[in-house]
Design a protein around this motif. Structure first.
Motif, PDB file in Angstrom:
ATOM      1  N   GLU A 132       1.097  -1.058   0.317  1.00  0.00           N
ATOM      2  CA  GLU A 132       0.239   0.171  -0.483  1.00  0.00           C
ATOM      3  C   GLU A 132       0.674   0.899   0.249  1.00  0.00           C
ATOM      4  OE1 GLU A 132      -3.204   0.091   2.991  1.00  0.00           O
ATOM      5  OE2 GLU A 132      -3.601  -2.011   2.996  1.00  0.00           O
ATOM      6  N   GLU A 133       0.692   2.350  -0.454  1.00  0.00           N
ATOM      7  CA  GLU A 133       1.297   3.400  -0.829  1.00  0.00           C
ATOM      8  C   GLU A 133       0.032   4.390  -1.249  1.00  0.00           C
ATOM      9  OE1 GLU A 133       4.329   4.981  -4.118  1.00  0.00           O
ATOM     10  OE2 GLU A 133       5.579   3.364  -2.344  1.00  0.00           O
ATOM     11  N   GLY A 134      -0.035   6.131  -0.825  1.00  0.00           N
ATOM     12  CA  GLY A 134      -0.653   7.050  -1.252  1.00  0.00           C
ATOM     13  C   GLY A 134      -1.960   6.575  -0.742  1.00  0.00           C
ATOM     14  N   GLY A 135      -2.587   5.553  -0.377  1.00  0.00           N
ATOM     15  CA  GLY A 135      -3.832   5.146  -0.343  1.00  0.00           C
ATOM     16  C   GLY A 135      -4.194   4.074  -1.430  1.00  0.00           C
ATOM     17  N   ALA A 136      -3.325   4.098  -2.136  1.00  0.00           N
ATOM     18  CA  ALA A 136      -3.157   2.944  -3.476  1.00  0.00           C
ATOM     19  C   ALA A 136      -3.470   1.824  -2.855  1.00  0.00           C
ATOM     20  CB  ALA A 136      -3.424   3.299  -4.886  1.00  0.00           C
ATOM     21  N   LEU A 137      -3.715   0.608  -3.275  1.00  0.00           N
ATOM     22  CA  LEU A 137      -2.736  -0.955  -3.658  1.00  0.00           C
ATOM     23  C   LEU A 137      -2.264  -1.231  -4.618  1.00  0.00           C
ATOM     24  CD1 LEU A 137      -2.907  -3.662  -1.294  1.00  0.00           C
ATOM     25  CD2 LEU A 137      -4.294  -4.873  -3.080  1.00  0.00           C
ATOM     26  N   TRP A 138      -1.467  -1.361  -4.657  1.00  0.00           N
ATOM     27  CA  TRP A 138       0.215  -1.518  -5.839  1.00  0.00           C
ATOM     28  C   TRP A 138       0.392  -3.174  -5.646  1.00  0.00           C
ATOM     29  CZ3 TRP A 138       2.079   2.676  -8.352  1.00  0.00           C
ATOM     30  CH2 TRP A 138       1.619   3.723  -8.096  1.00  0.00           C
ATOM     31  N   MET A 139       0.582  -3.461  -7.277  1.00  0.00           N
ATOM     32  CA  MET A 139       1.625  -4.660  -7.142  1.00  0.00           C
ATOM     33  C   MET A 139       3.155  -4.440  -7.736  1.00  0.00           C
ATOM     34  SD  MET A 139       0.908  -7.646 -10.374  1.00  0.00           S
ATOM     35  CE  MET A 139      -0.868  -8.909  -9.497  1.00  0.00           C
ATOM     36  N   ARG A 140       3.533  -5.272  -6.868  1.00  0.00           N
ATOM     37  CA  ARG A 140       5.811  -4.567  -7.161  1.00  0.00           C
ATOM     38  C   ARG A 140       6.052  -5.978  -8.934  1.00  0.00           C
ATOM     39  NH1 ARG A 140       7.373  -3.053  -3.014  1.00  0.00           N
ATOM     40  NH2 ARG A 140       6.574  -4.325  -1.784  1.00  0.00           N
ATOM     41  N   THR A 141       5.373  -5.435  -9.823  1.00  0.00           N
ATOM     42  CA  THR A 141       5.917  -5.954 -10.794  1.00  0.00           C
ATOM     43  C   THR A 141       7.303  -5.695 -11.345  1.00  0.00           C
ATOM     44  OG1 THR A 141       4.329  -3.862 -11.979  1.00  0.00           O
ATOM     45  CG2 THR A 141       3.032  -6.316 -11.619  1.00  0.00           C
ATOM     46  N   THR A 142       8.044  -4.379 -11.369  1.00  0.00           N
ATOM     47  CA  THR A 142       8.845  -4.279 -10.590  1.00  0.00           C
ATOM     48  C   THR A 142       9.977  -5.374 -10.905  1.00  0.00           C
ATOM     49  OG1 THR A 142       8.796  -2.771  -9.486  1.00  0.00           O
ATOM     50  CG2 THR A 142       8.896  -1.760 -10.998  1.00  0.00           C
ATOM     51  N   ASP A 143       9.549  -6.362  -9.693  1.00  0.00           N
ATOM     52  CA  ASP A 143       9.643  -7.173  -9.708  1.00  0.00           C
ATOM     53  C   ASP A 143      10.885  -8.118 -10.956  1.00  0.00           C
ATOM     54  OD1 ASP A 143      10.763  -6.289  -6.648  1.00  0.00           O
ATOM     55  OD2 ASP A 143       9.439  -7.737  -6.296  1.00  0.00           O
ATOM     56  N   PHE A 144       9.245  -8.261 -11.138  1.00  0.00           N
ATOM     57  CA  PHE A 144      10.225  -9.199 -12.717  1.00  0.00           C
ATOM     58  C   PHE A 144      10.109  -8.639 -13.956  1.00  0.00           C
ATOM     59  CE2 PHE A 144       7.724 -10.838  -8.748  1.00  0.00           C
ATOM     60  CZ  PHE A 144       8.525 -11.862  -8.637  1.00  0.00           C
ATOM     61  N   GLY A 145      10.599  -7.092 -13.894  1.00  0.00           N
ATOM     62  CA  GLY A 145      10.894  -6.322 -15.165  1.00  0.00           C
ATOM     63  C   GLY A 145      10.104  -5.378 -15.525  1.00  0.00           C
ATOM     64  N   ASP A 146       9.002  -5.344 -15.261  1.00  0.00           N
ATOM     65  CA  ASP A 146       8.043  -4.203 -15.729  1.00  0.00           C
ATOM     66  C   ASP A 146       8.454  -2.470 -15.309  1.00  0.00           C
ATOM     67  OD1 ASP A 146       6.198  -3.091 -16.711  1.00  0.00           O
ATOM     68  OD2 ASP A 146       4.631  -3.969 -14.931  1.00  0.00           O
ATOM     69  N   ASP A 147       8.457  -2.443 -16.022  1.00  0.00           N
ATOM     70  CA  ASP A 147       9.057  -0.443 -16.191  1.00  0.00           C
ATOM     71  C   ASP A 147       8.383   0.196 -14.849  1.00  0.00           C
ATOM     72  OD1 ASP A 147       6.303  -0.427 -17.323  1.00  0.00           O
ATOM     73  OD2 ASP A 147       7.482   0.849 -18.637  1.00  0.00           O
ATOM     74  N   LYS A 148       7.518  -0.071 -14.079  1.00  0.00           N
ATOM     75  CA  LYS A 148       6.632   0.704 -13.061  1.00  0.00           C
ATOM     76  C   LYS A 148       5.442  -0.491 -12.210  1.00  0.00           C
ATOM     77  CE  LYS A 148       3.750   2.915 -15.576  1.00  0.00           C
ATOM     78  NZ  LYS A 148       2.603   4.545 -15.233  1.00  0.00           N
TER      79      LYS A 148
END
Length: 567
Positions: free
Chosen positions: A284-300
Motif C-alpha cells: 500500500e502506498e498513497g492510499g492505493a494498493l499496488w502490485m510490485r511488478t518491477t520485481d519481474f521486469g516491468d517498467d513500473k
C-alpha cells in the motif's frame, strides 16, 4: 516419402550406428533430424545437415560422418541415392515409387492430412477479441477475428486442446453511457455526454422497445437497469451473429463482470487480491494498493485498487489470467491491438507475480493497424456506426473469403493496407482467387475424369491399391508437386508453434503455382486424349490430383476460407 519419414529413416541409421559401436553420441541419438527441400535443382529431393550438427559431439569429421550415414541410408528401400556435399551436407534422392506413395498417403488421410501430434497434451486458451458490448465490431476486431481463429485452427491441427475465448468488457461506466444513449434515442432526447451515436443506437432502441413493451416508461433507476440489460443482450447477440457469419467461432464468451461477482473463487478479484498478498507481491502506498511488478521486469509497479477504492482494469486482468489457469489451461495466448505494446511487460510480470514462468504459460501478440482503401481513399466511416468501419459491412462489401484470406496471409505485427478492388478481383494476381481457383481446377479435372469412367483405386488407405502404381509419377513436375504436398504437415506444425498462420497461406500460393506448372506440362496430363484408353499413368495422376485437392482444401480450411468446386 515425406520429410518426416526420411527423418525417421535417418534416426534409425544413427541408432544402428550407435548400437553397433560405430558412432558414439554422449547425449544419445536425437529423436528427429531436420530435413529440408533443397533450394537448387540437382541437389536431390531432400537435404539434411545432421552430420554437421552431430560431428563435434561424436568427435569426428562432419564429412566423414555424412559419408557413414549416407552409406547406410542408401540401403533403405525408399532411398535411390545419397550425395555428400560441401563440408558434410547430405542430399537425398528418394525412389520414384516412395515419392509417388505420398499421393496415396494424402488421399488416405483426407481431411486429417496435415494434422500432427506436435502439441498433443497441451491445453491452450486463445483470447483474441476483447470488446465492449456497446456497439458493432470494427476493423481492428476484424483482423483479430481472422488471425485468432486461424491460430486456433492450426493449434488444433497440431494436436493441442484449444479453447477460443472472447472477453466481454461489460464492467464500467460505459455500460451506463450505453443505456443512457438507447434511452435518449427512444425518447427523442439529445445524446448524453460520453454517449454512443450512430444508426445502430436507433436500431437498438427500437429493438429494446419491441422486446420489452413499456420499458422506457419505467421509473428510474429501474429503467436504466432494464435498458442496460436488454441492450447488452441484443448488442452481444449481434456481435455473436456477426462473427459466426464471418466464420469465426468462440467456445467461451467470458464476462469481465463475472470476475467481481459474489462467491467467485479461483480467478475472482477478491480471491486474486488475497493470493497476491499471501505471495508478498502487493503493498500500500498513497492510499492505493499496488502490485510490485518491477520485481519481474516491468517498467513500473501497477495499481490494483486506486486511492478512492476503485478497482483498476489491471486487477481484472490479473484475476482473469488466474481464472484461465484455474480452468486448467497450460498456456494463455493474448492477441492485443497496436495500442497495447505496454501490456506485454506488465502481463509477463503479472504472471511471474502469481508464481508462473511467463515463458511457459503466456504469449502476448501485438497486432498492427489495418487500412482499407476504396478507389484510393481510406475507408473510415460506417453507414450504421458513424465513425468506425464495421466488420459486418466489410464482409458484405469484400466477401468473407477475400477478407479473411487477405488478412490471414500477413504476420500480425505487420501494418497492412488492403485495396478493395485488388483483393476482390478475379485474377491470378489476387492470391485468394489464385489458390481457390487451383482447388476449383482440381474439381473440374475430377468431374471430367468421372465422365470418362475413371475412379480412384480401392485400397489406397491401407496400401493395397493394386491399380495405383506410384512409380509412374516419375516426371520432374510430378516430383515437384509431390514434394510440395509432403511439406504440408510441417508447415502446419510450424504455423502452430510460431503462431503464424500466414505460413499456411504462403504455402498454399506456392503449392498452387507448382500445381499449375504441373497442369501445363503435357507429359503430366491426367486425362487420356481423344480415343486413348485410360492407362495406369492416368490413374496415378488422378490420385495426385485428388491429393492436391485435399491439401489445398485442408489449407484453406485452416484459414477459415472456403474451397470452391466451381469458379
Amino acid at each position: 516419402m515425406t520429410p518426416e519419414q526420411l527423418s525417421t529413416a535417418i534416426v534409425d541409421v544413427l541408432t544402428t550406428l550407435s548400437d553397433d559401436g560405430v558412432l558414439a553420441l554422449p547425449d544419445g541419438v536425437p529423436a528427429s533430424v531436420t530435413v529440408e527441400r533443397p533450394r537448387q535443382k540437382g541437389h536431390g529431393d531432400y537435404a539434411t545437415n545432421v552430420a554437421l550438427q552431430l560431428a563435434k559431439k561424436a568427435h569426428t569429421n562432419p564429412r566423414s560422418l555424412a559419408e557413414l550415414i549416407g552409406a547406410r541410408l542408401t540401403e533403405h528401400d525408399s532411398v535411390a541415392g545419397v550425395e555428400v556435399a560441401g563440408p558434410g551436407f547430405l542430399n537425398v534422392t528418394v525412389s520414384t515409387g516412395a515419392q509417388g506413395a505420398v499421393a496415396a498417403q494424402v488421399v488416405a488421410a483426407g481431411p486429417a492430412y496435415g494434422h500432427t501430434e506436435t502439441l498433443a497434451g497441451q491445453r491452450i486458451n486463445v483470447e483474441f477479441i476483447s470488446a465492449n458490448p456497446t456497439g458493432p465490431l470494427h476493423l481492428g476486431h476484424t483482423r483479430w477475428a481472422v488471425l485468432g481463429d486461424a491460430i486456433g485452427r492450426v493449434l488444433s491441427a497440431a494436436g493441442a486442446d484449444v479453447t477460443r475465448e472472447f472477453y466481454i468488457n461489460d464492467r464500467g461506466v460505459q455500460m451506463n453511457h450505453f443505456a443512457a444513449s438507447i434511452i435518449a434515442a427512444a425518447t427523442g432526447q439529445e445524446k448524453p455526454e460520453d454517449g454512443y451515436a450512430g444508426g445502430y443506437i436507433d436500431d437498438l432502441a427500437k429493438a429494446v422497445g419491441d422486446a420489452v413493451p413499456g420499458i422506457f416508461e419505467l421509473p428510474e433507476p429501474e429503467r436504466t437497469a432494464a435498458v442496460r440489460a436488454k441492450g447488452y443482450e441484443l448488442q452481444l447477440a449481434e456481435q455473436q451473429e456477426s462473427l459466426e457469419s464471418f466464420n469465426t467461432h468462440f467456445d467461451v464468451w467470458f464476462s469481465e463482470l463475472s470476475l467481481h461477482e459474489e462467491g467467485q473463487e479461483d480467478g475472482g478479484v477478491p480471491h486474486t487480491l488475497e493470493r497476491l498478498k499471501d505471495l508478498g507481491h502487493v503493498y500500500e502506498e498513497g492510499g492505493a494498493l499496488w502490485m510490485r511488478t518491477t520485481d519481474f521486469g516491468d517498467d513500473k509497479d501497477r495499481v490494483l485498487i486506486k486511492s478512492d477504492g476503485e478497482l483498476t482494469y489491471f486487477a481484472s486482468d490479473t484475476a482473469y489470467y488466474l481464472n484461465k489457469r484455474a480452468r486448467g489451461f497450460d498456456h494463455c495466448i493474448y492477441l492485443l491491438g497496436a495500442d497495447h505494446h505496454g501490456y506485454v511487460g506488465r502481463l509477463r510480470a503479472m504472471a511471474a507475480c502469481v508464481g508462473d514462468d511467463p515463458d511457459q504459460t503466456l504469449d502476448v501478440m501485438i497486432g498492427q493497424l489495418v487500412k482499407i482503401l476504396r478507389e484510393g481513399q481510406e475507408v473510415k466511416l460506417s453507414k450504421r456506426a458513424g465513425n468506425i468501419v464495421t466488420l459486418t459491412e466489410l464482409a458484405e462489401e469484400i466477401g468473407v473469403d477475400a477478407l479473411r484470406y487477405s488478412l490471414a496471409r500477413y504476420p500480425a505485427d505487420s501494418p497492412l493496407t488492403l485495396d478493395i478492388a485488388e483483393i476482390t478481383k478475379a485474377s491470378n494476381d489476387n492470391p485468394v482467387y489464385y489458390v481457390q481457383y487451383a482447388h476449383a481446377r482440381t474439381c473440374a479435372m475430377l468431374r471430367n475424369a468421372a465422365d470418362l469412367g475413371m475412379v480412384l483405386p480401392a485400397g489406397l488407405a491401407d496400401g493395397s491399391a493394386t491399380e495405383f502404381d506410384p512409380s509412374l509419377l516419375a516426371h520432374e513436375r510430378d516430383g515437384e508437386l509431390l514434394r510440395a504436398l509432403a511439406e504440408f504437415p510441417r508447415v502446419v506444425a510450424a504455423a502452430a508453434e510460431l503462431r503464424e498462420p500466414h505460413r499456411v497461406a504462403r504455402y498454399l500460393e506456392e503449392t498452387a503455382s507448382v500445381f499449375n506448372k504441373w497442369y501445363d506440362t503435357k507429359e503430366c496430363r491426367m486425362l487420356p486424349q481423344g480415343d486413348e484408353p485410360v492407362m495406369p499413368a492416368n490413374i496415378a495422376r488422378m490420385v495426385l490430383v485428388v491429393a492436391t485437392q485435399t491439401v489445398v482444401g485442408n489449407g484453406l480450411a485452416l484459414l477459415g476460407v472456403s474451397a470452391p468446386e466451381r469458379m
